[in-house]
Design a protein around this motif. Structure first.
Motif, PDB file in Angstrom:
ATOM      1  N   ILE A 197       0.857  -1.181   0.000  1.00 12.93           N
ATOM      2  CA  ILE A 197       0.000   0.000   0.000  1.00 12.93           C
ATOM      3  C   ILE A 197       0.897   1.237   0.000  1.00 12.93           C
ATOM      4  N   ILE A 198       0.460   2.272  -0.699  1.00 13.83           N
ATOM      5  CA  ILE A 198       1.281   3.478  -0.753  1.00 13.83           C
ATOM      6  C   ILE A 198       1.087   4.299   0.527  1.00 13.83           C
ATOM      7  N   LYS A 199       2.152   4.952   0.911  1.00 15.43           N
ATOM      8  CA  LYS A 199       2.181   5.693   2.173  1.00 15.43           C
ATOM      9  C   LYS A 199       1.077   6.742   2.256  1.00 15.43           C
ATOM     10  N   GLU A 200       0.780   7.384   1.163  1.00 14.41           N
ATOM     11  CA  GLU A 200      -0.216   8.457   1.180  1.00 14.41           C
ATOM     12  C   GLU A 200      -1.593   7.970   1.636  1.00 14.41           C
ATOM     13  N   LYS A 201      -1.910   6.718   1.369  1.00 17.17           N
ATOM     14  CA  LYS A 201      -3.222   6.175   1.736  1.00 17.17           C
ATOM     15  C   LYS A 201      -3.341   5.889   3.235  1.00 17.17           C
ATOM     16  N   ILE A 202      -2.195   5.759   3.914  1.00 15.30           N
ATOM     17  CA  ILE A 202      -2.233   5.365   5.329  1.00 15.30           C
ATOM     18  C   ILE A 202      -1.525   6.358   6.242  1.00 15.30           C
ATOM     19  N   LYS A 203      -1.100   7.474   5.684  1.00 18.57           N
ATOM     20  CA  LYS A 203      -0.286   8.442   6.425  1.00 18.57           C
ATOM     21  C   LYS A 203      -0.910   8.855   7.758  1.00 18.57           C
ATOM     22  N   GLU A 204      -2.225   8.983   7.794  1.00 16.60           N
ATOM     23  CA  GLU A 204      -2.912   9.396   9.026  1.00 16.60           C
ATOM     24  C   GLU A 204      -2.959   8.281  10.069  1.00 16.60           C
TER      25      GLU A 204
ATOM     26  N   ILE B 181      -0.375   6.053  10.708  1.00 23.34           N
ATOM     27  CA  ILE B 181       0.945   5.632  11.191  1.00 23.34           C
ATOM     28  C   ILE B 181       1.630   6.800  11.890  1.00 23.34           C
ATOM     29  N   PRO B 182       2.526   6.479  12.831  1.00 23.47           N
ATOM     30  CA  PRO B 182       3.256   7.550  13.517  1.00 23.47           C
ATOM     31  C   PRO B 182       4.104   8.367  12.532  1.00 23.47           C
ATOM     32  N   ASP B 183       4.300   9.631  12.844  1.00 25.77           N
ATOM     33  CA  ASP B 183       5.070  10.519  11.964  1.00 25.77           C
ATOM     34  C   ASP B 183       6.477   9.987  11.701  1.00 25.77           C
TER      35      ASP B 183
ATOM     36  N   ILE C 115      -0.382  -3.935   4.092  1.00 26.06           N
ATOM     37  CA  ILE C 115      -1.589  -3.878   4.915  1.00 26.06           C
ATOM     38  C   ILE C 115      -2.305  -5.218   4.808  1.00 26.06           C
ATOM     39  N   CYS C 116      -2.908  -5.628   5.895  1.00 28.57           N
ATOM     40  CA  CYS C 116      -3.710  -6.844   5.889  1.00 28.57           C
ATOM     41  C   CYS C 116      -5.054  -6.524   5.247  1.00 28.57           C
ATOM     42  N   LYS C 117      -5.415  -7.306   4.244  1.00 33.93           N
ATOM     43  CA  LYS C 117      -6.692  -7.098   3.561  1.00 33.93           C
ATOM     44  C   LYS C 117      -7.876  -7.439   4.456  1.00 33.93           C
ATOM     45  N   SER C 118      -7.663  -8.232   5.499  1.00 39.26           N
ATOM     46  CA  SER C 118      -8.765  -8.646   6.377  1.00 39.26           C
ATOM     47  C   SER C 118      -8.962  -7.714   7.561  1.00 39.26           C
ATOM     48  N   CYS C 119      -7.901  -7.491   8.337  1.00 42.07           N
ATOM     49  CA  CYS C 119      -8.066  -6.711   9.570  1.00 42.07           C
ATOM     50  C   CYS C 119      -7.565  -5.278   9.456  1.00 42.07           C
ATOM     51  N   GLY C 120      -6.868  -4.943   8.357  1.00 39.20           N
ATOM     52  CA  GLY C 120      -6.404  -3.579   8.148  1.00 39.20           C
ATOM     53  C   GLY C 120      -5.127  -3.206   8.884  1.00 39.20           C
ATOM     54  N   LYS C 121      -4.502  -4.165   9.582  1.00 32.33           N
ATOM     55  CA  LYS C 121      -3.264  -3.868  10.294  1.00 32.33           C
ATOM     56  C   LYS C 121      -2.181  -3.503   9.285  1.00 32.33           C
ATOM     57  N   ILE C 122      -1.402  -2.476   9.630  1.00 26.26           N
ATOM     58  CA  ILE C 122      -0.364  -1.957   8.743  1.00 26.26           C
ATOM     59  C   ILE C 122       0.997  -2.402   9.263  1.00 26.26           C
ATOM     60  N   TYR C 123       1.859  -2.816   8.337  1.00 25.69           N
ATOM     61  CA  TYR C 123       3.205  -3.268   8.686  1.00 25.69           C
ATOM     62  C   TYR C 123       4.223  -2.482   7.864  1.00 25.69           C
ATOM     63  N   TRP C 124       5.404  -2.304   8.444  1.00 24.23           N
ATOM     64  CA  TRP C 124       6.497  -1.633   7.744  1.00 24.23           C
ATOM     65  C   TRP C 124       7.795  -2.270   8.190  1.00 24.23           C
ATOM     66  N   HIS C 125       8.856  -1.922   7.489  1.00 24.45           N
ATOM     67  CA  HIS C 125      10.170  -2.492   7.763  1.00 24.45           C
ATOM     68  C   HIS C 125      10.773  -1.789   8.981  1.00 24.45           C
ATOM     69  N   GLY C 126      10.869  -2.526  10.050  1.00 21.35           N
ATOM     70  CA  GLY C 126      11.501  -2.025  11.270  1.00 21.35           C
ATOM     71  C   GLY C 126      12.523  -3.036  11.753  1.00 21.35           C
ATOM     72  N   THR C 127      13.054  -2.820  12.932  1.00 19.11           N
ATOM     73  CA  THR C 127      14.067  -3.750  13.449  1.00 19.11           C
ATOM     74  C   THR C 127      13.468  -5.134  13.671  1.00 19.11           C
ATOM     75  N   HIS C 128      12.177  -5.198  13.984  1.00 17.46           N
ATOM     76  CA  HIS C 128      11.533  -6.502  14.151  1.00 17.46           C
ATOM     77  C   HIS C 128      11.564  -7.301  12.854  1.00 17.46           C
ATOM     78  N   LYS C 129      11.420  -6.622  11.720  1.00 15.03           N
ATOM     79  CA  LYS C 129      11.467  -7.290  10.412  1.00 15.03           C
ATOM     80  C   LYS C 129      12.844  -7.878  10.172  1.00 15.03           C
ATOM     81  N   ASP C 130      13.882  -7.144  10.547  1.00 19.47           N
ATOM     82  CA  ASP C 130      15.248  -7.657  10.396  1.00 19.47           C
ATOM     83  C   ASP C 130      15.452  -8.912  11.244  1.00 19.47           C
TER      84      ASP C 130
END
Length: 158
Positions: free
Chosen positions: A107-114, A116-118, A129-144
Motif C-alpha cells: 500500500i502506498i504511504k499516502e493512503k495510510i499516512k494518518e 501511522i506515527p510521523d 496492509i492486511c486485507k482482512s483486519c487492516g493492520k499496517i506493517y512496515w520495515h523495522g528492526t523486528h522485520k530484520d
C-alpha cells in the motif's frame, strides 16, 4: 511452482501459527478450537492439522496431520517445513498477517499516512496492509530479526 499447503493448528501451537503466517502459509488458529472443529476444518478445507496432542494425531478421521514433537519454536518450524515438499524460495513468499491470517498487499504511504506515527512515515517508504483486519506493517528492526531467524531456519533445513 507447487501449491502451498494450508494448516490448522491446535491450542498449543499459537506461536508456530504466527511464524508459519510470517513465512507465508495460510494457517488457521484459535485458542478455542475443539478437536472436533480441527478435524472438520481439516477435512472440509483440505488443511493439515498441526498438533501436540497424541490422541488427536491418532484420530482415524484425519487424513492429514502432523504431530509436533519439539517444544521450541525454531524446531517446530523446522519440523513443519521438513515434511513438506518445497520447490520455491520460501523467503520470496509474501507474509500473511500474523494476527488474523489475512492476505497482505503493498500500500502506498499516502493512503495510510494518518494511521501511522510521523517518525514511521518519515523513515519508511514501503508498507503492507492486511486485507482482512487492516493492520499496517512496515520495515523495522523486528522485520530484520524475523528475516534473520527465517534464514537461519532455512539454512539448517538443507
Amino acid at each position: 511452482m507447487s501449491i502451498l499447503p494450508r494448516f490448522v493448528a491446535d491450542v498449543m501451537l499459537g506461536s508456530l501459527s504466527r511464524w508459519l503466517r510470517l513465512f507465508g502459509f495460510d494457517t488457521l488458529y484459535r485458542n478455542d478450537f475443539s478437536d472436533r472443529e480441527l478435524i472438520k476444518i481439516s477435512l472440509q478445507e483440505d488443511r493439515i492439522v498441526l498438533t501436540r496432542d497424541n490422541a488427536l494425531a491418532r484420530s482415524r478421521l484425519l487424513k492429514k496431520v502432523l504431530l509436533i514433537q519439539s517444544e521450541t519454536i525454531k524446531e517446530q518450524i523446522k519440523e513443519v517445513l521438513s515434511t513438506i515438499p518445497i520447490s520455491f524460495d520460501l523467503l520470496s513468499l509474501r507474509p500473511r498477517c500474523p494476527v488474523c491470517n489475512g492476505e497482505t498487499e503493498s500500500i502506498i504511504k499516502e493512503k495510510i499516512k494518518e494511521e501511522i506515527p510521523d517518525y514511521v512515515a518519515i523513515s519508511n517508504q514501503e508498507f503492507i496492509i492486511c486485507k482482512s483486519c487492516g493492520k499496517i506493517y512496515w520495515h523495522g528492526t523486528h522485520k530484520d530479526r524475523i528475516d534473520k531467524i527465517k534464514k537461519e531456519i532455512l539454512k539448517n533445513l538443507k
